[in-house]
Scaffold this motif. Structure first.
Motif, PDB file in Angstrom:
ATOM      1  N   ASN A   1      35.286   2.494  34.878  1.00  0.00           N
ATOM      2  CA  ASN A   1      36.395   1.943  34.087  1.00  0.00           C
ATOM      3  C   ASN A   1      37.249   2.996  33.397  1.00  0.00           C
ATOM      4  O   ASN A   1      38.000   2.684  32.464  1.00  0.00           O
ATOM      5  CB  ASN A   1      35.872   0.960  33.030  1.00  0.00           C
ATOM      6  N   SER A   2      37.180   4.260  33.855  1.00  0.00           N
ATOM      7  CA  SER A   2      38.019   5.318  33.296  1.00  0.00           C
ATOM      8  C   SER A   2      38.784   6.018  34.422  1.00  0.00           C
ATOM      9  O   SER A   2      38.283   6.149  35.540  1.00  0.00           O
ATOM     10  CB  SER A   2      37.172   6.361  32.554  1.00  0.00           C
ATOM     11  N   VAL A   3      40.000   6.475  34.109  1.00  0.00           N
ATOM     12  CA  VAL A   3      40.802   7.204  35.087  1.00  0.00           C
ATOM     13  C   VAL A   3      40.277   8.640  35.194  1.00  0.00           C
ATOM     14  O   VAL A   3      40.243   9.369  34.207  1.00  0.00           O
ATOM     15  CB  VAL A   3      42.281   7.219  34.684  1.00  0.00           C
ATOM     16  N   HIS A   4      39.869   9.040  36.417  1.00  0.00           N
ATOM     17  CA  HIS A   4      39.339  10.391  36.623  1.00  0.00           C
ATOM     18  C   HIS A   4      40.298  11.290  37.383  1.00  0.00           C
ATOM     19  O   HIS A   4      40.117  12.514  37.393  1.00  0.00           O
ATOM     20  CB  HIS A   4      37.988  10.333  37.346  1.00  0.00           C
ATOM     21  N   SER A   5      41.287  10.734  38.026  1.00  0.00           N
ATOM     22  CA  SER A   5      42.344  11.548  38.632  1.00  0.00           C
ATOM     23  C   SER A   5      43.582  10.686  38.790  1.00  0.00           C
ATOM     24  O   SER A   5      43.490   9.457  38.907  1.00  0.00           O
ATOM     25  CB  SER A   5      41.914  12.115  39.990  1.00  0.00           C
ATOM     26  N   LYS A   6      44.730  11.358  38.785  1.00  0.00           N
ATOM     27  CA  LYS A   6      46.001  10.642  38.914  1.00  0.00           C
ATOM     28  C   LYS A   6      46.926  11.493  39.765  1.00  0.00           C
ATOM     29  O   LYS A   6      47.012  12.716  39.591  1.00  0.00           O
ATOM     30  CB  LYS A   6      46.612  10.380  37.540  1.00  0.00           C
ATOM     31  N   SER A   7      47.616  10.845  40.699  1.00  0.00           N
ATOM     32  CA  SER A   7      48.498  11.583  41.606  1.00  0.00           C
ATOM     33  C   SER A   7      49.703  10.720  41.947  1.00  0.00           C
ATOM     34  O   SER A   7      49.771   9.539  41.579  1.00  0.00           O
ATOM     35  CB  SER A   7      47.740  11.981  42.876  1.00  0.00           C
ATOM     36  N   PHE A   8      50.629  11.325  42.676  1.00  0.00           N
ATOM     37  CA  PHE A   8      51.845  10.602  43.061  1.00  0.00           C
ATOM     38  C   PHE A   8      52.153  10.917  44.517  1.00  0.00           C
ATOM     39  O   PHE A   8      52.117  12.077  44.938  1.00  0.00           O
ATOM     40  CB  PHE A   8      53.021  11.020  42.176  1.00  0.00           C
ATOM     41  N   VAL A   9      52.437   9.883  45.295  1.00  0.00           N
ATOM     42  CA  VAL A   9      52.799  10.061  46.690  1.00  0.00           C
ATOM     43  C   VAL A   9      54.195   9.506  46.910  1.00  0.00           C
ATOM     44  O   VAL A   9      54.519   8.401  46.453  1.00  0.00           O
ATOM     45  CB  VAL A   9      51.771   9.381  47.633  1.00  0.00           C
ATOM     46  N   ASP A  10      55.045  10.282  47.592  1.00  0.00           N
ATOM     47  CA  ASP A  10      56.464   9.961  47.705  1.00  0.00           C
ATOM     48  C   ASP A  10      56.897   9.985  49.170  1.00  0.00           C
ATOM     49  O   ASP A  10      56.800  11.002  49.847  1.00  0.00           O
ATOM     50  CB  ASP A  10      57.276  10.983  46.904  1.00  0.00           C
ATOM     51  N   GLY A  11      57.342   8.834  49.669  1.00  0.00           N
ATOM     52  CA  GLY A  11      57.849   8.744  51.036  1.00  0.00           C
ATOM     53  C   GLY A  11      59.315   8.380  51.068  1.00  0.00           C
ATOM     54  O   GLY A  11      59.762   7.716  52.003  1.00  0.00           O
ATOM     55  N   SER A  12      60.054   8.829  50.059  1.00  0.00           N
ATOM     56  CA  SER A  12      61.451   8.412  49.944  1.00  0.00           C
ATOM     57  C   SER A  12      62.377   9.141  50.909  1.00  0.00           C
ATOM     58  O   SER A  12      63.480   8.673  51.191  1.00  0.00           O
ATOM     59  CB  SER A  12      61.936   8.643  48.509  1.00  0.00           C
TER      60      SER A  12
ATOM     61  N   ALA B   1      43.509  13.840  46.380  1.00  0.00           N
ATOM     62  CA  ALA B   1      42.930  14.125  45.066  1.00  0.00           C
ATOM     63  C   ALA B   1      41.425  14.263  45.214  1.00  0.00           C
ATOM     64  O   ALA B   1      40.793  13.508  45.948  1.00  0.00           O
ATOM     65  CB  ALA B   1      43.271  13.019  44.073  1.00  0.00           C
ATOM     66  N   ILE B   2      40.853  15.248  44.534  1.00  0.00           N
ATOM     67  CA  ILE B   2      39.407  15.489  44.581  1.00  0.00           C
ATOM     68  C   ILE B   2      38.875  15.530  43.152  1.00  0.00           C
ATOM     69  O   ILE B   2      39.426  16.218  42.292  1.00  0.00           O
ATOM     70  CB  ILE B   2      39.082  16.816  45.293  1.00  0.00           C
ATOM     71  N   SER B   3      37.803  14.781  42.910  1.00  0.00           N
ATOM     72  CA  SER B   3      37.190  14.742  41.578  1.00  0.00           C
ATOM     73  C   SER B   3      35.701  15.022  41.675  1.00  0.00           C
ATOM     74  O   SER B   3      35.039  14.619  42.640  1.00  0.00           O
ATOM     75  CB  SER B   3      37.404  13.371  40.920  1.00  0.00           C
ATOM     76  N   LEU B   4      35.187  15.702  40.664  1.00  0.00           N
ATOM     77  CA  LEU B   4      33.755  15.948  40.539  1.00  0.00           C
ATOM     78  C   LEU B   4      33.277  15.159  39.322  1.00  0.00           C
ATOM     79  O   LEU B   4      33.712  15.418  38.193  1.00  0.00           O
ATOM     80  CB  LEU B   4      33.504  17.442  40.344  1.00  0.00           C
ATOM     81  N   VAL B   5      32.413  14.165  39.562  1.00  0.00           N
ATOM     82  CA  VAL B   5      32.018  13.261  38.480  1.00  0.00           C
ATOM     83  C   VAL B   5      30.517  13.030  38.504  1.00  0.00           C
ATOM     84  O   VAL B   5      29.888  13.037  39.565  1.00  0.00           O
ATOM     85  CB  VAL B   5      32.743  11.895  38.581  1.00  0.00           C
ATOM     86  N   TYR B   6      29.943  12.853  37.322  1.00  0.00           N
ATOM     87  CA  TYR B   6      28.538  12.457  37.249  1.00  0.00           C
ATOM     88  C   TYR B   6      28.495  10.937  37.168  1.00  0.00           C
ATOM     89  O   TYR B   6      29.148  10.326  36.311  1.00  0.00           O
ATOM     90  CB  TYR B   6      27.829  13.068  36.040  1.00  0.00           C
ATOM     91  N   MET B   7      27.731  10.325  38.070  1.00  0.00           N
ATOM     92  CA  MET B   7      27.627   8.868  38.108  1.00  0.00           C
ATOM     93  C   MET B   7      26.181   8.443  37.892  1.00  0.00           C
ATOM     94  O   MET B   7      25.250   9.054  38.432  1.00  0.00           O
ATOM     95  CB  MET B   7      28.143   8.319  39.438  1.00  0.00           C
ATOM     96  N   THR B   8      26.019   7.422  37.099  1.00  0.00           N
ATOM     97  CA  THR B   8      24.709   6.815  36.887  1.00  0.00           C
ATOM     98  C   THR B   8      24.568   5.626  37.827  1.00  0.00           C
ATOM     99  O   THR B   8      25.551   4.959  38.156  1.00  0.00           O
ATOM    100  CB  THR B   8      24.565   6.346  35.436  1.00  0.00           C
ATOM    101  N   LYS B   9      23.352   5.382  38.292  1.00  0.00           N
ATOM    102  CA  LYS B   9      23.113   4.260  39.195  1.00  0.00           C
ATOM    103  C   LYS B   9      23.742   2.985  38.633  1.00  0.00           C
ATOM    104  O   LYS B   9      23.517   2.624  37.483  1.00  0.00           O
ATOM    105  CB  LYS B   9      21.613   4.053  39.391  1.00  0.00           C
ATOM    106  N   GLY B  10      24.565   2.332  39.452  1.00  0.00           N
ATOM    107  CA  GLY B  10      25.250   1.122  39.041  1.00  0.00           C
ATOM    108  C   GLY B  10      26.693   1.345  38.646  1.00  0.00           C
ATOM    109  O   GLY B  10      27.480   0.385  38.590  1.00  0.00           O
ATOM    110  N   ASP B  11      27.090   2.606  38.362  1.00  0.00           N
ATOM    111  CA  ASP B  11      28.490   2.896  38.070  1.00  0.00           C
ATOM    112  C   ASP B  11      29.350   2.615  39.295  1.00  0.00           C
ATOM    113  O   ASP B  11      28.886   2.742  40.439  1.00  0.00           O
ATOM    114  CB  ASP B  11      28.668   4.354  37.649  1.00  0.00           C
ATOM    115  N   THR B  12      30.608   2.277  39.080  1.00  0.00           N
ATOM    116  CA  THR B  12      31.505   1.955  40.185  1.00  0.00           C
ATOM    117  C   THR B  12      32.670   2.933  40.244  1.00  0.00           C
ATOM    118  O   THR B  12      33.041   3.549  39.245  1.00  0.00           O
ATOM    119  CB  THR B  12      32.057   0.526  40.058  1.00  0.00           C
ATOM    120  N   ALA B  13      33.241   3.064  41.447  1.00  0.00           N
ATOM    121  CA  ALA B  13      34.415   3.909  41.650  1.00  0.00           C
ATOM    122  C   ALA B  13      35.317   3.246  42.689  1.00  0.00           C
ATOM    123  O   ALA B  13      34.837   2.678  43.672  1.00  0.00           O
ATOM    124  CB  ALA B  13      34.002   5.302  42.119  1.00  0.00           C
TER     125      ALA B  13
END
Length: 223
Positions: free
Chosen positions: A155-166, A176-188
């Motif tokens: 439920n937290s933002v761990h990365s943010k990016s923008f893609v443009d096809g204009s 985007a690449i993120s390194l995160v510690y997750m506990t069993k049951g956490d969602t992504a």
């Protein structure tokens, strides 16, 4: 005289046969030496064995590409049974997807799902084993489309990016690449985001077709 001539002819034929046999023997020896050098150069991994290049009768047999891959590596290949020692997933979108603000992106085509944490119906990865994870996504914007993208973990933002096809006739994507510690049951999961800039609000579609795939992947790297 006739018999002497016939004997000379037979002797010449025998000499030719001997020369051919010697050449064939030399060629076979060279092939055998090369095969042994290839076998000795293959790196050994724990629990693996060198592939046998000859069968029980001494003839050559084909060697599968998987013969050169260690057991731990084979666990990530499609079709290999997951024994629970490695957690990893990789999926991509099977078609273009229209975007709106805070829309969860579903990557419905699964290639790897060791640990069975990813749900291709919801687009959500549920951590099966606590640990340190790499999570990454690659998304492409369709023509005249653009949007911000967010990786949401627990439920937290761990990365943010923008893609443009204009711009016309260009294939534009973002990774985007993120390194995160997750506990069993956490969602992504991956979703479209919002921006305070009115010109950067979600417009158009995310692209995933025969030319480019939009993907979502993750794997556990340590406890």
């Amino acid at each position: 005289m006739v018999e002497i001539g016939q004997l000379k002819t037979q002797l010449s034929d025998l000499k030719d046969d001997t020369d051919r046999n010697a050449k064939e023997t030399f060629t076979l020896k060279q092939k055998l030496m090369h095969a042994k050098s290839v076998t000795n150069s293959i790196p050994q991994t724990e629990g693996s064995k060198s592939p046998e290049l000859t069968d029980s009768k001494g003839g050559f047999k084909p060697v599968s590409a998987n013969d050169h891959i260690g057991r731990e590596t084979r666990l990530l290949l499609p079709g290999i049974t997951d024994d629970g020692k490695r957690t990893a997933f990789h999926a991509f979108m099977g078609s273009n997807e229209p975007v709106t603000a805070h829309k969860l992106i579903i990557f419905n085509i699964v290639r790897i799902n060791n640990g069975h944490g990813y749900n291709n119906n919801t687009g959500v990865f549920t951590c099966p084993v606590s640990g340190l994870y790499v999570l990454t996504y690659t998304l492409y914007a369709y023509l005249n489309s653009w949007t911000t993208m967010e990786l949401i973990v627990d439920n937290s933002v761990h990365s943010k990016s923008f893609v443009d096809g204009s711009e016309d006739y260009q294939v534009n994507g973002v990774t985007a690449i993120s390194l995160v510690y997750m506990t069993k049951g956490d969602t992504a999961f991956v979703r479209t985001g919002t921006s305070t800039n009115s010109h950067l609000q979600s417009v158009g579609s995310i692209r995933s077709d025969d030319d480019v795939w939009s993907t979502f992947s993750g794997w556990k790297i340590s406890d």
